[in-house]
Structure formats: structure tokens, C-alpha cells
Design a protein around this motif. Structure first.
Motif, PDB file in Angstrom:
ATOM      1  N   ASP A 142       2.592  -1.308   9.507  1.00 23.29           N
ATOM      2  CA  ASP A 142       3.533  -0.227   9.904  1.00 23.29           C
ATOM      3  C   ASP A 142       4.004   0.522   8.496  1.00 23.29           C
ATOM      4  O   ASP A 142       4.575   1.622   8.518  1.00 23.29           O
ATOM      5  CB  ASP A 142       4.907  -1.045  10.300  1.00 23.29           C
ATOM      6  CG  ASP A 142       5.975  -0.091  10.616  1.00 23.29           C
ATOM      7  OD1 ASP A 142       6.977  -0.054   9.858  1.00 23.29           O
ATOM      8  OD2 ASP A 142       5.780   0.722  11.553  1.00 23.29           O
ATOM      9  N   ASP A 149       5.452   1.099  19.820  1.00 24.90           N
ATOM     10  CA  ASP A 149       4.348   1.447  18.903  1.00 24.90           C
ATOM     11  C   ASP A 149       3.056   0.228  19.411  1.00 24.90           C
ATOM     12  O   ASP A 149       3.463  -0.752  19.732  1.00 24.90           O
ATOM     13  CB  ASP A 149       4.637   0.950  17.418  1.00 24.90           C
ATOM     14  CG  ASP A 149       5.704   1.866  17.018  1.00 24.90           C
ATOM     15  OD1 ASP A 149       5.492   3.251  17.213  1.00 24.90           O
ATOM     16  OD2 ASP A 149       6.374   1.688  15.803  1.00 24.90           O
ATOM     17  N   ARG A 201      -2.610  -0.346  13.481  1.00 28.30           N
ATOM     18  CA  ARG A 201      -1.957   0.558  14.331  1.00 28.30           C
ATOM     19  C   ARG A 201      -2.987   1.188  15.291  1.00 28.30           C
ATOM     20  O   ARG A 201      -4.119   1.797  15.103  1.00 28.30           O
ATOM     21  CB  ARG A 201      -1.257   1.885  13.600  1.00 28.30           C
ATOM     22  CG  ARG A 201      -0.305   2.539  14.330  1.00 28.30           C
ATOM     23  CD  ARG A 201       0.396   3.828  13.722  1.00 28.30           C
ATOM     24  NE  ARG A 201       1.061   3.288  12.592  1.00 28.30           N
ATOM     25  CZ  ARG A 201       2.416   3.105  12.467  1.00 28.30           C
ATOM     26  NH1 ARG A 201       3.052   3.147  14.123  1.00 28.30           N
ATOM     27  NH2 ARG A 201       2.986   2.682  11.569  1.00 28.30           N
TER      28      ARG A 201
END
Length: 230
Positions: free
Chosen positions: A160, A186, A205
Motif C-alpha cells: 500500500d 482495496d 495490489r
């Protein structure tokens, strides 16, 4: 994903690894008070540089230039690529993660270190995670589960980009199956490996994340570096 067992590095290999670092890294390494911490730092940064050169042909390990975000995550300044990087080290083990086109994070910890696992989990973890630690039958099991959760959370926060400033209780990791849930929505893919007394965790991610882990040995790193001087 690449990792290196620092205990397997022999004395005459350390100068060759140190030669892969830049001036700032060399100065930082010299400031460590304990040799074991310095060795882990040198191994991690040499591993990152050599691994990048193995992936992006044409750039020598010592030629990579890095910047650091306000929260401490390294990023590539030169040469410019779409690669995102993360590294982690603790006494005895170092690991790096490299990803193309997505944010990545890695963390490595020894789960053999004495730790008041339940006390720390109840203070910093999400309630669901603290409950998993509390449910273990003895302090040793609590410590092991604590570090399994901790490394995953650290990896997510590194991916992140916020590090611990993002808050360990701002999302929840599940150990079985491995998953991350967050009120922010997320999405992260996570993976974890156990090597001897260490947990290595990676996060990236996005969806459809596939991780590959490879143990690296110093002779291969040195051979790769020497190829740029031939």
C-alpha cells in the motif's frame, strides 16, 4: 520473490555482496551496532540489486538508483521501469519482491523470537485477528500465529505504501484461506511461505496475483554481477 538464508553466507562472500551496494547503503550498513543486523541489511540490498539485474538485462547491480517514499518504501529512480520493489530483512533472513505494473510488499520475521504475542495482538491487531491468537492453546502457538498474521499485514502495508502509518487494524487478514478484507474496498493478493524458523509473506495490489518464490545463493548473485564486468 527471492530470499536468501543469511546463515549460509560464508566469510569470503561478504565483501563481494557489499560491493553491489551504493555509497549510501554502504554508509548505512556501517552504522549498525550488531554484525547480525548489518549482515541482514547487506544481504537484502545486494539481493534486490542482483535480482533486478537478472530481470532487467543490461543494468549492473550497482547501477540501480533508488528513492524512498515519506513512509520508507523504496522505489526505482533509474533506470526507469514499470517495476515495483520491496525488501525485508531480519537476523538470519532477507527477502525481496519485484512486480511489474502493480504495487508489491514483502515482510520476513522469525517466529522463534520471544514475544508477548497476545498482548501485542490485542493492542494493535483487528479484533478478529486478536481472537485467532487468543484461541491458541499455549504461548508458543500464540507467538507462531501472531507472526503469521504480522508478516501478512506488514506485506500489505508495504504494498500500500503507507507502512505501519496505515494502521495494523485498518484491515483484516485471514490465514485459512489466505485473504485480505478492508472497509476501503482495496484488493490485495497475498501469499506466505515458511522457511526454517521464519515466515516470509508477500502482498500485491489487485486481483489475480500469482507469486513465485526462489531461494537465492551467493555464488549465483556474484556470477550475475561479474557478468557485467567481463
Amino acid at each position: 520473490m527471492f530470499f536468501i538464508d543469511v546463515a549460509n553466507i560464508v566469510d569470503d562472500e561478504w565483501p563481494k555482496l557489499a560491493a553491489l551496494l551504493d555509497e549510501a547503503e554502504t554508509a548505512r550498513a556501517a552504522r549498525f551496532a550488531f554484525e547480525s543486523d548489518r549482515d541482514a541489511y547487506v544481504a537484502a540490498h545486494a539481493l534486490l540489486r542482483a535480482s533486478l539485474s537478472g530481470r532487467a538485462k543490461g543494468t549492473a547491480p550497482a547501477a540501480w538508483q533508488f528513492g524512498v517514499t515519506p513512509h520508507g518504501k523504496p522505489f526505482l529512480l533509474s533506470p526507469l521501469t514499470s517495476l515495483d520493489v520491496s525488501l525485508s530483512h531480519t537476523r538470519g533472513m532477507a527477502a525481496v519482491a519485484i512486480a511489474s505494473g502493480r504495487d508489491v510488499g514483502v515482510d520476513v520475521e522469525s517466529f522463534l523470537r520471544p514475544r508477548d504475542a497476545l498482548k501485542v495482538a490485542e493492542r494493535f491487531f483487528a479484533p478478529e485477528e486478536a481472537a485467532v491468537v487468543r484461541a491458541q492453546s499455549d504461548p508458543e502457538s500464540q507467538s507462531e500465529v501472531f507472526f503469521a498474521i504480522w508478516t501478512l499485514k506488514e506485506a500489505v502495508l508495504k504494498a500500500d505504501g503507507r507502512g505501519l502509518a496505515g494502521g495494523l487494524d485498518s484491515f483484516v487478514v485471514n490465514l485459512s484461506p489466505l485473504a485480505v478484507s478492508s472497509d476501503s474496498g482495496d484488493s490485495y493478493g497475498v501469499e506466505q511461505w515458511r522457511r526454517a524458523g521464519f515466515f516470509i509473506a508477500a502482498a500485491a495490489r489487485g486481483d489475480d496475483v500469482n507469486f513465485r518464490i526462489e531461494e537465492t545463493h551467493v555464488p549465483a548473485l556474484i556470477q550475475a554481477a561479474d557478468s557485467f564486468e567481463a
